[in-house]
Design a protein around this motif. Sequence first.
Motif, PDB file in Angstrom:
ATOM      1  N   SER A 166      -8.430  -5.657  -0.429  1.00 17.14           N
ATOM      2  CA  SER A 166      -7.706  -5.787   0.808  1.00 17.14           C
ATOM      3  C   SER A 166      -6.240  -6.537   0.870  1.00 17.14           C
ATOM      4  O   SER A 166      -5.712  -6.686   1.342  1.00 17.14           O
ATOM      5  CB  SER A 166      -8.695  -7.351   1.039  1.00 17.14           C
ATOM      6  N   THR A 167      -6.109  -5.802  -0.417  1.00 16.71           N
ATOM      7  CA  THR A 167      -4.557  -5.522   0.080  1.00 16.71           C
ATOM      8  C   THR A 167      -3.781  -4.311  -0.095  1.00 16.71           C
ATOM      9  O   THR A 167      -4.171  -3.067   0.729  1.00 16.71           O
ATOM     10  CB  THR A 167      -3.721  -4.672  -1.618  1.00 16.71           C
ATOM     11  N   SER A 168      -3.015  -4.846   1.445  1.00 23.06           N
ATOM     12  CA  SER A 168      -2.238  -4.210   2.630  1.00 23.06           C
ATOM     13  C   SER A 168      -1.167  -3.470   2.741  1.00 23.06           C
ATOM     14  O   SER A 168       0.208  -4.416   1.952  1.00 23.06           O
ATOM     15  CB  SER A 168      -2.693  -4.995   3.780  1.00 23.06           C
ATOM     16  N   HIS A 169      -0.099  -2.802   2.931  1.00 17.87           N
ATOM     17  CA  HIS A 169       0.756  -2.375   3.063  1.00 17.87           C
ATOM     18  C   HIS A 169       1.286  -1.414   3.561  1.00 17.87           C
ATOM     19  O   HIS A 169       0.639  -0.513   4.938  1.00 17.87           O
ATOM     20  CB  HIS A 169       1.133  -1.180   1.037  1.00 17.87           C
ATOM     21  N   LEU A 170       2.487  -1.123   4.206  1.00 20.33           N
ATOM     22  CA  LEU A 170       2.826  -0.238   5.152  1.00 20.33           C
ATOM     23  C   LEU A 170       3.086   1.748   4.935  1.00 20.33           C
ATOM     24  O   LEU A 170       3.177   1.612   3.380  1.00 20.33           O
ATOM     25  CB  LEU A 170       4.595  -0.468   5.311  1.00 20.33           C
ATOM     26  N   GLY A 171       2.600   1.929   5.139  1.00 23.77           N
ATOM     27  CA  GLY A 171       2.383   3.593   5.147  1.00 23.77           C
ATOM     28  C   GLY A 171       2.762   4.547   5.848  1.00 23.77           C
ATOM     29  O   GLY A 171       2.892   4.397   7.018  1.00 23.77           O
ATOM     30  N   LEU A 172       3.960   5.905   5.197  1.00 27.67           N
ATOM     31  CA  LEU A 172       3.465   6.899   6.327  1.00 27.67           C
ATOM     32  C   LEU A 172       2.730   8.343   5.643  1.00 27.67           C
ATOM     33  O   LEU A 172       2.295   8.623   4.283  1.00 27.67           O
ATOM     34  CB  LEU A 172       5.472   6.878   6.073  1.00 27.67           C
ATOM     35  N   MET A 173       2.488   9.121   6.632  1.00 21.67           N
ATOM     36  CA  MET A 173       1.347   9.778   6.416  1.00 21.67           C
ATOM     37  C   MET A 173       1.432  11.101   7.664  1.00 21.67           C
ATOM     38  O   MET A 173       2.243  11.180   8.223  1.00 21.67           O
ATOM     39  CB  MET A 173      -0.190   9.475   7.534  1.00 21.67           C
ATOM     40  N   THR A 174       2.428  12.557   6.922  1.00 25.19           N
ATOM     41  CA  THR A 174       2.476  13.433   7.098  1.00 25.19           C
ATOM     42  C   THR A 174       0.697  14.336   6.828  1.00 25.19           C
ATOM     43  O   THR A 174       0.541  14.858   5.808  1.00 25.19           O
ATOM     44  CB  THR A 174       3.839  13.422   6.471  1.00 25.19           C
ATOM     45  N   HIS A 175       1.114  15.243   8.053  1.00 30.40           N
ATOM     46  CA  HIS A 175       0.961  16.901   7.250  1.00 30.40           C
ATOM     47  C   HIS A 175       1.597  17.819   7.555  1.00 30.40           C
ATOM     48  O   HIS A 175       2.075  17.842   9.285  1.00 30.40           O
ATOM     49  CB  HIS A 175      -1.050  16.287   8.942  1.00 30.40           C
ATOM     50  N   SER A 176       1.463  18.423   7.422  1.00 29.76           N
ATOM     51  CA  SER A 176       2.504  19.844   7.705  1.00 29.76           C
ATOM     52  C   SER A 176       2.188  21.345   6.723  1.00 29.76           C
ATOM     53  O   SER A 176       1.282  20.747   5.760  1.00 29.76           O
ATOM     54  CB  SER A 176       4.294  19.002   7.390  1.00 29.76           C
ATOM     55  N   ARG A 243      12.270   7.592   4.268  1.00 26.02           N
ATOM     56  CA  ARG A 243      12.500   6.439   3.490  1.00 26.02           C
ATOM     57  C   ARG A 243      13.995   5.294   3.250  1.00 26.02           C
ATOM     58  O   ARG A 243      13.713   4.690   3.691  1.00 26.02           O
ATOM     59  CB  ARG A 243      11.932   7.226   2.425  1.00 26.02           C
ATOM     60  N   ASP A 244      14.775   6.937   3.387  1.00 26.48           N
ATOM     61  CA  ASP A 244      15.723   6.369   2.664  1.00 26.48           C
ATOM     62  C   ASP A 244      16.708   5.448   4.246  1.00 26.48           C
ATOM     63  O   ASP A 244      17.619   4.606   3.816  1.00 26.48           O
ATOM     64  CB  ASP A 244      17.114   7.556   2.506  1.00 26.48           C
ATOM     65  N   HIS A 245      15.954   5.934   5.414  1.00 25.63           N
ATOM     66  CA  HIS A 245      16.576   5.853   6.527  1.00 25.63           C
ATOM     67  C   HIS A 245      16.728   4.345   6.891  1.00 25.63           C
ATOM     68  O   HIS A 245      17.063   3.417   7.567  1.00 25.63           O
ATOM     69  CB  HIS A 245      16.502   6.626   7.436  1.00 25.63           C
ATOM     70  N   LEU A 246      14.697   3.429   6.258  1.00 24.75           N
ATOM     71  CA  LEU A 246      14.361   2.349   6.427  1.00 24.75           C
ATOM     72  C   LEU A 246      15.027   1.654   5.249  1.00 24.75           C
ATOM     73  O   LEU A 246      14.702   0.387   5.404  1.00 24.75           O
ATOM     74  CB  LEU A 246      13.186   2.385   6.469  1.00 24.75           C
ATOM     75  N   GLY A 247      15.007   2.190   4.849  1.00 28.63           N
ATOM     76  CA  GLY A 247      15.796   1.175   3.267  1.00 28.63           C
ATOM     77  C   GLY A 247      14.219   1.353   2.498  1.00 28.63           C
ATOM     78  O   GLY A 247      14.005  -0.268   1.852  1.00 28.63           O
ATOM     79  N   LEU A 248      12.964   1.221   2.695  1.00 30.60           N
ATOM     80  CA  LEU A 248      11.965   0.908   1.398  1.00 30.60           C
ATOM     81  C   LEU A 248      11.926   1.613   0.302  1.00 30.60           C
ATOM     82  O   LEU A 248      12.622   2.867  -0.122  1.00 30.60           O
ATOM     83  CB  LEU A 248      10.783   1.507   2.505  1.00 30.60           C
TER      84      LEU A 248
END
Length: 390
Positions: A166-176, A243-248
């Motif tokens: 149940s640990t939650s994080h912000l994630g980014l998912m791509t398909h290309s 990631r760099d745009h948002l400073g994550l």
Amino acid sequence: MVFMNADKGATLGVLGAELIDPAAIEQMQRAVELPVSVAGYLLPDAHLGYGIPIGGVWATRNTVSPYAVGVDIGCRMQVSIFDAAPDSVPTGQLRDAVIRNTIFGAGQAFTGRQRNHDPVLDSSEWREHPWLRQNPKLLDTARGQLGTSGGGNHFVNFGTVESPDSTSHLGLMTHSGSRGLGANIANHYSRVARRLRPELDRSVGHLAWLDLDSQEGQEYWRAMQLAGKFAAANHNAIHRRIRDHLGLQECDLISNFHNFAWIEDVAANGDTVSAVVHRKGATPAGKGVRGVIPGSMATPAYLVSGRGEKSSLQTASHGSGRVMSRTQAKRELHGMNLKAEMRNKGIELIGGSLDESPEVYKPIREIMRLQEHIVDVEGTFTPRLVRMAD
């Protein structure tokens, strides 16, 4: 699970046959009846494609079929998990980061200073590969398309990654995938293969193969490897820019091909043999191999670890699979307000079209239930913002 023995001694396994169009099973049956076949397998998300079904795995003896790899060589999934709570970045900032740093659509590319760079663009293969050096425009195409996404079901999504504890994080998912580079390689070498196999019946013409010991086979194999590296770099560029745009800060990364070919040991008819394993819309699931299996734009994706299941040729599905063609979806869903439907589910949609609506896909939870012996689920990705081609 259903198994069928082909006339030539190769074995075809079918998982979730009740969810698969019989025409797709017949298409895969024709593939395993070819003389180069070692084994085949269909995952429950399978549907008709060129050559073998999307969601199909085909193992062959020392041969590679460009269309069994697919036109989008190296098409893959990638998930970045950030050291940030799911709601720590406002949706407006996520939207801005995606719009500013991604490009979608066939033929679309970055220009000038907006272009990305990666060492794959400096590879000696661009100069040394017999066919690529005769087509120098492909390198410029690759330079412009590095960090971009195509049309269809390709996407860039933000969402919530939740682990079993149940640990939650912000994630980014791509398909290309490999964009114009991969498409040009696939089309050229498929024409070469078909020219070399004039005896093949039209029903299996797209499965024309190249011997790995031949010059043509080696050329394709080298070009496929380059396209795969480019596809990986393509995802990395997208993730790095956003990631760099948002400073994550990234705390984990999961990435896998689902259109590619590998040389692997395969269990076939009681023996273990070395074979070329073509996975077309299918996720590698060797023991401990991590992967991403998405659903639709409105349903969770699953972060998984392979169990090394030999009967499936160590392969899992690459998604939930279509139940409607694009033409059928546009006809039957005409008039639907897709963006409003997504808003009602708590998801912001940028771009997108009716032929990618959630209704055109099989139920991902049922697909995953059928694969419990193939993969272990390590987490889920629930979409919050979805970006696709218009």
